[in-house]
Design a protein around this motif. Structure first.
Motif, PDB file in Angstrom:
ATOM      1  N   GLU A   1     -32.503 -69.495  17.725  1.00 19.40           N
ATOM      2  CA  GLU A   1     -33.279 -68.125  17.986  1.00 19.40           C
ATOM      3  C   GLU A   1     -34.718 -68.537  18.347  1.00 19.40           C
ATOM      4  O   GLU A   1     -35.259 -67.827  19.164  1.00 19.40           O
ATOM      5  CB  GLU A   1     -33.060 -67.287  16.572  1.00 19.40           C
ATOM      6  CG  GLU A   1     -31.674 -66.570  16.718  1.00 19.40           C
ATOM      7  CD  GLU A   1     -31.453 -66.167  15.159  1.00 19.40           C
ATOM      8  OE1 GLU A   1     -30.469 -65.469  14.825  1.00 19.40           O
ATOM      9  OE2 GLU A   1     -32.407 -66.071  14.408  1.00 19.40           O
TER      10      GLU A   1
ATOM     11  N   GLU B   1     -34.789 -69.338  21.969  1.00 21.37           N
ATOM     12  CA  GLU B   1     -34.631 -68.182  22.849  1.00 21.37           C
ATOM     13  C   GLU B   1     -35.824 -67.280  22.788  1.00 21.37           C
ATOM     14  O   GLU B   1     -36.138 -66.857  23.841  1.00 21.37           O
ATOM     15  CB  GLU B   1     -33.263 -67.335  22.157  1.00 21.37           C
ATOM     16  CG  GLU B   1     -32.757 -66.553  23.204  1.00 21.37           C
ATOM     17  CD  GLU B   1     -32.363 -67.038  24.616  1.00 21.37           C
ATOM     18  OE1 GLU B   1     -32.040 -66.112  25.468  1.00 21.37           O
ATOM     19  OE2 GLU B   1     -32.149 -68.227  24.715  1.00 21.37           O
TER      20      GLU B   1
ATOM     21  N   ARG C   1     -38.481 -68.996  25.009  1.00 27.17           N
ATOM     22  CA  ARG C   1     -37.990 -69.074  26.263  1.00 27.17           C
ATOM     23  C   ARG C   1     -38.035 -67.657  27.110  1.00 27.17           C
ATOM     24  O   ARG C   1     -38.435 -67.696  28.161  1.00 27.17           O
ATOM     25  CB  ARG C   1     -36.383 -69.436  26.163  1.00 27.17           C
ATOM     26  CG  ARG C   1     -35.653 -69.353  27.543  1.00 27.17           C
ATOM     27  CD  ARG C   1     -34.279 -69.916  27.340  1.00 27.17           C
ATOM     28  NE  ARG C   1     -33.536 -69.566  28.840  1.00 27.17           N
ATOM     29  CZ  ARG C   1     -32.888 -68.210  28.855  1.00 27.17           C
ATOM     30  NH1 ARG C   1     -33.282 -67.208  28.220  1.00 27.17           N
ATOM     31  NH2 ARG C   1     -32.418 -68.158  30.124  1.00 27.17           N
ATOM     32  N   ARG C   2     -37.717 -66.523  26.380  1.00 24.53           N
ATOM     33  CA  ARG C   2     -38.055 -65.319  26.892  1.00 24.53           C
ATOM     34  C   ARG C   2     -39.370 -65.019  27.523  1.00 24.53           C
ATOM     35  O   ARG C   2     -39.554 -64.467  28.401  1.00 24.53           O
ATOM     36  CB  ARG C   2     -37.296 -64.283  26.072  1.00 24.53           C
ATOM     37  CG  ARG C   2     -35.745 -64.228  26.076  1.00 24.53           C
ATOM     38  CD  ARG C   2     -35.440 -62.800  25.522  1.00 24.53           C
ATOM     39  NE  ARG C   2     -34.001 -62.828  25.117  1.00 24.53           N
ATOM     40  CZ  ARG C   2     -33.782 -62.902  23.952  1.00 24.53           C
ATOM     41  NH1 ARG C   2     -34.653 -62.741  22.776  1.00 24.53           N
ATOM     42  NH2 ARG C   2     -32.462 -63.195  23.196  1.00 24.53           N
TER      43      ARG C   2
END
Ligand code: SF4
Length: 459
Positions: free
Chosen positions: A275, A278, A281-282
């Protein structure tokens, strides 16, 4: 790593079933990986490989400086702490002596496509030492047209005089380590480096005309949460790096003793690590960075992005590169060289390295001579790690393997992953939802015994 909808499409229980949260797998910055190096490669073979470099060709050069002012607890690098300049001065003399050995054997007209100083802390060198070392390097192998000269810069260990010396020598890319900007996390990992210190270093770097900036940031650190990760990434984005490496912190206190100072119970779980990755990354994607391979991001006009789009992205010991040179020469203790024939590594201990060079011989202590399917498998793994796909036409053109044998390799890998991969007449593709598994999929093409090596978590 995951695509925008990767985790949504392949839910965590499925990833758990495929072993993602328990797997220890190589990062595949080489194939075979360094734990599989052996005594097949020694000084004689290394010398043959150096003298066999094509005259007039471009090579890359890596210079290793294994010293730091202080030893950060999280860091598993093999590096020595020193408060004085004396060991560093002595070490630079040895580096220059190794460069002299190279100069006597290198064919005519070889130039550099890339020069990288890493460590440790290369910016520990005082400005005179930096000038001295850079002059010697460029006497032995001059920078070629469009060459990149990059240096790992510790924001706690840099000043105007050092940047003057590096900029005069031709440095045009800086790499800084950030880890995380949160105070509590910094204290827990034994590395305090405030945002203001980092910002001041970046401003100084840019004021010296060094316009390209790489930054490393870590996920999976103790006390890291999604909101802290968000804040750190936003602070990093305010520095406008051209490239970012988003690495997972590898907690291996049985190998890196300093990590015993880091409380294991403050570490995120494997699911939380995914998580955190992620989340970061976003944010990079929202800021219009291109996603490069499994863990890098780059601006749209950066060389890595261009290399990705034109099928020229490569994997090397620093992660991803657009460098196309066939030969990488590693100078300094523990440095690894790569040739079309194999890998050669210098003695890891500074004392053994120094002794060999002072006695007038190279310090090669081990390596790997390519044989059998090594080069084929190295390319299959690199293609997966860079492009999330293998192009069968390219492999059949460049390697000695039949279409049937290659297809059987694909089918075996696909079976290992519950047919999540796409096997077509064009090749093997890792669909976006399976990208968290990329290192594990690459492992399916690795013919060496992975139980030998202590690798890091798959995420
Ligand atoms: S993080 Fe950098 S400064 Fe800290 S011990 Fe590792 S190499 Fe040295």
């Amino acid at each position: 790593m995951p695509s925008s909808n990767g985790i949504a499409m392949i839910v965590k229980p499925q990833l758990a079933k495929l072993g993602l949260f328990d797997a220890k797998v190589p990062r595949y910055t080489s194939y075979p990986t360094a734990p599989h190096f052996n005594n097949d490669v020694g000084v004689n073979l290394y010398e043959n490989w150096i003298t066999g470099i094509k005259p007039g060709s471009s090579v890359s050069l890596y210079i290793h400086v294994p010293f730091c002012r202080r030893l950060c607890w999280f860091c598993a690098c093999r590096t020595q702490g020193t408060q004085t300049d004396n060991p560093v001065i002595a070490y630079v003399d040895v580096l220059k002596a190794e460069l002299d050995l190279l100069a006597a054997r290198l064919p005519q007209g070889v130039t550099l496509s890339r020069l990288h100083w890493g460590g440790g802390t290369p910016t520990l060198l005082n400005p005179d030492l930096m000038r001295d070392l850079a002059t010697r390097i460029l006497d032995v192998i001059p920078l070629g047209p469009g060459a990149e000269f990059s240096v790992e810069i510790d924001p706690n260990e840099i000043d105007q005089a050092r940047l003057d010396a590096l900029a005069e020598a031709g440095m045009n890319r800086a790499s800084i380590g950030v880890q995380d900007f949160d105070d509590e996390i910094q204290k827990t990992i034994g590395r305090v480096q405030s945002y203001d210190t980092t910002r001041a270093a970046v401003d100084m770097i840019r004021a010296h005309g060094i316009t390209s900036l790489n930054a490393d940031i870590l996920y999976g650190l103790p006390h890291q949460t999604k909101s802290r990760m968000t804040e750190s990434v936003q602070k990093l984005l305010s520095l406008n790096p051209d490239r970012v490496a988003l690495y997972g912190y590898a907690h291996v206190p049985w190998m890196a003793k300093r990590q015993q100072l880091i409380p294991s119970d403050a570490l995120p779980t494997p699911e939380q690590r995914l998580e955190l990755f992620e989340t970061a990354r976003r944010l990079f994607l929202w800021d219009d960075y291109a996603e490069i391979g499994i863990d890098h991001f780059a601006t749209q006009d950066d060389g890595l992005t261009h290399a990705l789009r034109t099928g020229r992205l490569k994997r090397n010991f620093q992660g991803y590169t657009d460098d196309q040179a066939e030969v990488l020469i590693g100078v300094g203790a523990s440095s690894i060289s790569r040739f079309p024939q194999g890998y050669a590594q210098n003695a890891p201990a500074t004392s053994a390295y120094t002794k060999a060079i002072r006695e007038g011989r190279f310090a090669t202590s081990r390596g790997h001579l390519f044989k059998g399917q090594d080069i084929l498998r190295a390319r299959l793994i690199e293609a997966l790690m860079c492009d999330f796909q293998i192009n069968s036409a390219e492999i059949l053109r460049d390697h000695n393997i039949s279409a049937q044998e290659l297809n059987e390799m694909y089918q075996r890998a696909n079976a290992d992953f519950n047919n999540l991969l796409h096997v077509t007449k064009d090749g093997l593709f890792i669909p976006p939802e399976a990208r968290p598994l990329t290192r594990m999929i690459a492992r399916s093409f690795d013919a060496y015994d992975l139980s030998k090596a202590g690798h890091s978590s798959a995420i």
